[in-house]
Design a protein around this motif. Sequence first.
Motif, short mmCIF file in Angstrom:
data_model
loop_
_atom_site.label_atom_id
_atom_site.label_comp_id
_atom_site.label_asym_id
_atom_site.label_seq_id
_atom_site.Cartn_x
_atom_site.Cartn_y
_atom_site.Cartn_z
N PRO A 47 0.85 -1.19 0.00
CA PRO A 47 0.00 0.00 0.00
C PRO A 47 0.88 1.25 0.00
CG PRO A 47 0.07 -1.00 2.19
CD PRO A 47 0.79 -1.95 1.27
N ALA A 48 0.51 2.28 -0.78
CA ALA A 48 1.37 3.45 -0.91
C ALA A 48 0.60 4.73 -0.57
CB ALA A 48 1.92 3.53 -2.34
N LYS A 49 1.36 5.75 -0.22
CA LYS A 49 0.78 7.07 0.10
C LYS A 49 -0.14 7.52 -1.03
CE LYS A 49 3.08 8.36 3.90
NZ LYS A 49 2.52 7.36 4.81
N GLY A 50 -1.31 8.03 -0.64
CA GLY A 50 -2.22 8.63 -1.62
C GLY A 50 -3.11 7.64 -2.35
N GLU A 51 -2.96 6.33 -2.06
CA GLU A 51 -3.76 5.36 -2.81
C GLU A 51 -5.19 5.25 -2.28
OE1 GLU A 51 -1.04 2.17 -5.09
OE2 GLU A 51 -1.40 1.67 -2.97
N ALA A 52 -6.08 4.83 -3.18
CA ALA A 52 -7.45 4.46 -2.80
C ALA A 52 -7.44 2.94 -2.63
CB ALA A 52 -8.42 4.87 -3.89
N ALA A 71 -1.58 4.67 3.58
CA ALA A 71 -2.06 5.55 2.50
C ALA A 71 -1.94 7.02 2.89
CB ALA A 71 -3.51 5.20 2.16
N GLY A 72 -1.92 7.28 4.21
CA GLY A 72 -1.74 8.66 4.68
C GLY A 72 -2.95 9.53 4.40
N PRO A 73 -2.86 10.80 4.80
CA PRO A 73 -4.01 11.70 4.67
C PRO A 73 -4.43 11.91 3.21
CG PRO A 73 -2.22 12.75 5.90
CD PRO A 73 -1.71 11.42 5.49
N ALA A 74 -3.52 11.75 2.29
CA ALA A 74 -3.87 11.95 0.87
C ALA A 74 -4.56 10.73 0.28
CB ALA A 74 -2.61 12.26 0.05
N GLY A 75 -4.53 9.61 1.00
CA GLY A 75 -5.16 8.39 0.50
C GLY A 75 -6.60 8.28 0.96
N LYS A 76 -7.27 7.21 0.45
CA LYS A 76 -8.66 6.99 0.88
C LYS A 76 -8.85 5.49 1.07
CE LYS A 76 -13.46 7.91 -0.35
NZ LYS A 76 -13.81 6.99 0.72
N VAL A 77 -9.11 5.09 2.30
CA VAL A 77 -9.22 3.66 2.59
C VAL A 77 -10.66 3.34 3.02
CG1 VAL A 77 -8.41 1.79 4.08
CG2 VAL A 77 -6.79 3.45 3.15
N ALA A 96 -10.21 5.94 17.97
CA ALA A 96 -9.20 6.00 19.04
C ALA A 96 -7.82 6.32 18.47
CB ALA A 96 -9.18 4.68 19.80
N LYS A 97 -7.59 5.93 17.22
CA LYS A 97 -6.26 6.17 16.61
C LYS A 97 -6.24 7.46 15.81
CE LYS A 97 -3.63 2.07 16.07
NZ LYS A 97 -2.72 1.41 15.16
N GLY A 98 -7.36 8.18 15.75
CA GLY A 98 -7.42 9.41 14.97
C GLY A 98 -7.32 9.15 13.47
N LEU A 99 -7.77 7.97 13.04
CA LEU A 99 -7.75 7.65 11.60
C LEU A 99 -9.20 7.71 11.09
CD1 LEU A 99 -5.29 4.64 11.73
CD2 LEU A 99 -4.83 6.84 10.64
N ALA A 100 -9.35 7.97 9.79
CA ALA A 100 -10.71 8.15 9.27
C ALA A 100 -10.99 7.31 8.02
CB ALA A 100 -10.96 9.62 9.00
N PRO A 101 -10.73 5.99 8.08
CA PRO A 101 -11.17 5.20 6.92
C PRO A 101 -12.69 5.17 6.91
CG PRO A 101 -10.45 3.74 8.70
CD PRO A 101 -10.18 5.14 9.15
N PHE A 118 -10.50 1.97 -7.18
CA PHE A 118 -9.48 1.54 -6.20
C PHE A 118 -8.15 1.15 -6.89
CE2 PHE A 118 -13.49 0.69 -3.96
CZ PHE A 118 -13.25 1.44 -2.80
N ASP A 119 -7.05 1.63 -6.28
CA ASP A 119 -5.70 1.21 -6.74
C ASP A 119 -5.39 -0.19 -6.23
OD1 ASP A 119 -4.59 3.88 -7.79
OD2 ASP A 119 -5.25 4.43 -5.76
N LEU A 120 -5.85 -0.47 -5.00
CA LEU A 120 -5.51 -1.74 -4.34
C LEU A 120 -6.77 -2.30 -3.68
CD1 LEU A 120 -3.55 -3.83 -3.02
CD2 LEU A 120 -3.11 -2.14 -1.23
N VAL A 121 -7.05 -3.56 -3.96
CA VAL A 121 -8.08 -4.28 -3.20
C VAL A 121 -7.35 -5.34 -2.39
CG1 VAL A 121 -10.05 -5.83 -3.31
CG2 VAL A 121 -9.97 -3.83 -4.80
#
Length: 286
Positions: A47-52, A71-77, A96-101, A118-121
Motif C-alpha cells: 500500500p502506498a501514500k495517496g492510494e485508494a 495511505a496517509g491523509p492523501a489516501g482513501k481507505v 481512538a487512533k485518529g484515523l478516518a477510513p 481503487f488502486d488496491l483491493v
Amino acid sequence: MSQPAALNQDQIDYWNGEAGASWTRNQERVDRFLAPITAKVLDAAKPAKGEAILDIGCGCGETTLALAEAAGPAGKVTGVDISAPMLERARERAAAKGLAPEFIKADAASYDFTPESFDLVFSRFGVMFFDEPAAAFANIRKAMKPGGRLSFVCWREAKENEWVFRPLVAALPHITPPEPPAPGTPGPFAFADEGHVRGLLEEAGFDKVHLDPLDLDLIMAEGGADMLDQSINFVLEIGPVARALKSESEAVTEKVIGSVREELAKFETPKGLVLKGACWIVSARP
Ligand SMILES: C[S@@+](CC[C@H](N)C(=O)[O-])C[C@H]1O[C@@H](n2cnc3c(N)ncnc32)[C@H](O)[C@@H]1O
C-alpha cells in the motif's frame, strides 16, 4: 413453495451472530496471533501514500487501520464487511487512533462500488465466504482502476494448519464429527486449492494470478505459567472445535478440554505455544 435462500445469507447471519461476537470479543488476541501473516500480506500488497484502497471483509479493522496509515491523509481507505458488531469495533478503533477510513456495512459480492475507483483491493481472510465467488470477484474487479492490484491472504488446507487441525483431531473422539464441507462451500478453507482460486479469479476476469505459499509459526499463546490454559481458551472461542462444542454437553466439553490440553502440550516451546500455519498470498491484476 419456499423461496431460495438469498446469496450469502448464511454468512450474513453467521457473522452477525456468534462468530461476529466471538471475533469481536477476541479481537486483540486474534490480531496478535495473525500478526506475522498480516506483516507478510501487507508487505506483498505494498500500500502506498495517496492510494485508494478497499479492505474486503475488514472485520474489526486491524488491516484497514494499517492500510489507512500507509495511505496517509492523501489516501482513501474503505473497509467493507457484513458484520455489524465487527464494524462497530473497527469504527471505535479508528476513532481512538485518529484515523478516518470509511467503513461500509455491505455484501462485497453485490455492493455497487464506484467503478474503477481503487488502486488496491486487499483482504486478510475475508474473501472465502462468497456463495458465488467468481461473480463476487467480478463485482470487485469492476471497482478496480485499470492497472490496480488485488492482494489477499487465505488459508491452505486445514491439515496443513496445525493450529486448527491438531485441536480438532484431539477433540474428534468425543464430538459429533463436523460434516466435511462440500466442494465449493464457503468457509475458512474454501480457497485451499490453488487451481480453484486461480480458476475463479480468471473466470472473474483477473489476469496475472499468482499464489505464493506462506508457511510460518503461529504463537497461540506466549510463554508463561498459563500458556496452556490460554491456548485452550483460544480453541474454545475460535475455530471448528468451538463451533462443534456449541451443540455438546458440559461433560463432553470437559473431555475435549482434557484431550486438547494433552495434544497442545506437545507444542510448548520457550517462545510460547507454537503451531504451524499455512496460507496462500494471492495477487492478481484486473
Ligand atoms: C475470518 S474473518 C476476517 C476478518 C478480518 N479481515 C480479520 O482478518 O480480522 C472474515 C470476515 O469476512 C466478512 N465477510 C464474509 N462474507 C462477506 C461478504 N460477502 N462481504 C463482506 N464481508 C464479508 C465477515 O463478516 C468477517 O468479518
